[in-house]
Design an enzyme around this catalytic site. Structure first.
Site, short mmCIF file in Angstrom:
data_model
loop_
_atom_site.label_atom_id
_atom_site.label_comp_id
_atom_site.label_asym_id
_atom_site.label_seq_id
_atom_site.Cartn_x
_atom_site.Cartn_y
_atom_site.Cartn_z
N GLY A 50 38.65 33.11 38.84
CA GLY A 50 37.68 33.98 39.49
C GLY A 50 38.21 35.39 39.55
O GLY A 50 39.08 35.76 38.75
N ASN A 51 37.70 36.18 40.47
CA ASN A 51 38.23 37.54 40.64
C ASN A 51 38.18 37.91 42.12
O ASN A 51 37.70 37.14 42.94
CB ASN A 51 37.45 38.53 39.76
CG ASN A 51 35.99 38.55 40.10
OD1 ASN A 51 35.61 38.90 41.21
ND2 ASN A 51 35.15 38.14 39.15
#
Ligand code: CTP
Length: 400
Positions: A209-210
């Protein structure tokens, strides 16, 4: 909030009509006056007596009242109202509104109304998706009728999908935003906002993810509500709170986000794409948790669809697309390239610094439009940035 506002509620035939006494009650509780007009077939699902009692006025269906001898004048009804909503609006009424047929009091009143008109369609999912229904909805939207989109869930047919009339609480919210907000270009617009990160599963317990928190997009959603827009928020995983007034769709992966957007964007006037979408996903997601063994683990990644570009290049002529760009180097050039390549109306350039960008409460952005306008904000709260962004886009007539 709706104190002394005059609302005409048109009810057409359909099972969702059973929810309309509740809608009348909510309008009345908010201070509005409500005049109900039913089509004859609506009376198979709800009674005039119930509607008259809750609205505290005789609910109408005929041009002529046999008992009192009164003529229910559609022109006067149309002039009386500050707003009109047809809920539920079935396929029959919808198509008659398009063609201008007026074989009942509701249709003649619609044709005479000078106030803004909303429709809350309700029908079975395949009917709702039928090209003729979609074409009629688009025609009415082009003529300025506002759509309160159908919701997804179980339908009277036993099928499950999109076609349920918007819940009375959600219809009430539309009217509250309309009457509360001062006049501006966003008022009454249907806006889709993407926000937050996307998570791409590796196995049932891990993902890539981020660091996006989703705050910028949520602040944009809040600012839009203040301006009287109807907001559809497509939100990736985040723990942040979301205002009740938005139509919320939670998603996890980029592909989920694309499907949600493809469902919702066709009925929107503007899309604001603030999500930090993962550019890649795991090529083959493991169905079981991967056990630790080798010292190195190479994961093969596949490119995700570009949601913004997919929707922007295929949009209808009246729809506007606003993108974001997150850059760490050569920022302006890359942002301007994205503006052009993704065929956007405007782009908001974010830079990630010590006090800006992901997981920060503050931001400083540069806004560029396709017409070469630009604006640079100070380092400000994301809530202020959201308000400035909406005001600039409105001032620059990007919404017209
Ligand atoms: N975006 C999107 N779908 C993707 C990637 C990006 O909708 N798969 C949108 C973002 O929401 C944003 C804009 O495209 O509005 C630009 O995103 P950004 O991450 O800055 O750029 P990318 O197009 O992903 O290109 P790069 O990562 O190479 O800079």
């Amino acid at each position: 909030m709706l104190k002394n506002k005059r609302i005409l509620l048109g009810i057409s035939g359909g099972i969702a009509a059973y929810k309309t006494p509740e809608l009348v009650r909510l309008f009345k509780k908010s201070g509005a006056e409500v005049q109900v007009i039913c089509t004859p077939s609506a009376l198979q699902f709800v009674t005039l007596k119930t509607l008259s009692v809750v609205s505290e006025r005789p609910a109408l269906v005929d041009f002529f009242d046999e008992e009192t001898g009164m003529w229910n004048h559609h022109v006067n009804l149309g002039l009386w109202a500050d707003a009109m909503v047809i809920a539920p609006c079935g396929s029959n009424t919808l198509s008659k509104m398009v063609s201008g047929q007026c074989d009942n009091l509701l249709l003649t009143t619609y044709l005479s109304a000078r106030c803004p008109v909303w429709i809350a369609p309700a029908m079975d999912l395949d009917m709702y998706l039928h090209p003729s229904v979609q074409e009629h909805l688009n025609t009415l939207k082009e003529r300025g009728v506002h759509l309160i989109d159908a919701e997804t869930g179980p339908l009277a047919s036993g099928l499950e999908g999109k076609g349920r009339m918007a819940e009375p609480e959600n219809i009430l919210e539309v009217f509250k935003s309309h009457f509360e907000a001062p006049d501006n270009g966003w008022k009454g617009k249907q806006v889709m906002v993407t926000a937050g990160p996307t998570y791409e599963a590796i196995d049932p317990v891990r993902f890539i993810g981020n660091r996006s928190s989703g705050l910028m997009g949520i602040e944009i959603a809040k600012a839009l509500i203040t301006k009287g827009a109807h907001v559809n928020l497509i939100l990736g995983p985040t723990h942040l709170e979301v205002p009740e007034e938005v139509q919320l769709t939670r998603v996890e992966s980029a592909q989920d986000m694309l499907s949600a957007c493809e469902n919702i964007f066709p009925n929107c006037d503007v899309g604001i794409f603030a999500a930090a979408v993962s550019d890649y996903r795991i090529k083959e997601v493991y169905t079981e948790k991967v056990k630790k063994s080798a010292d190195n683990w190479n994961l093969e990644l596949a490119k995700n669809p570009d949601i913004l570009k997919t929707l922007s290049v295929n949009r209808k002529s009246h729809q506007k697309c606003i993108g974001f760009a997150l850059e760490t180097q050569n920022a302006e050039n890359y942002a301007l390239q994205k503006l052009q390549q993704k065929q956007l109306d405007a782009i908001v350039l974010n830079t990630v610094g010590e006090n800006t960008g992901f997981q920060s409460e503050q931001n400083s952005v540069k806004i560029f439009t396709k017409n070469n306008q630009q604006f640079v904000t100070d380092l400000q709260s994301k809530s202020d940035i959201a308000t400035i962004l909406l005001e600039k886009l409105d001032d620059w007539q990007i919404l017209d």
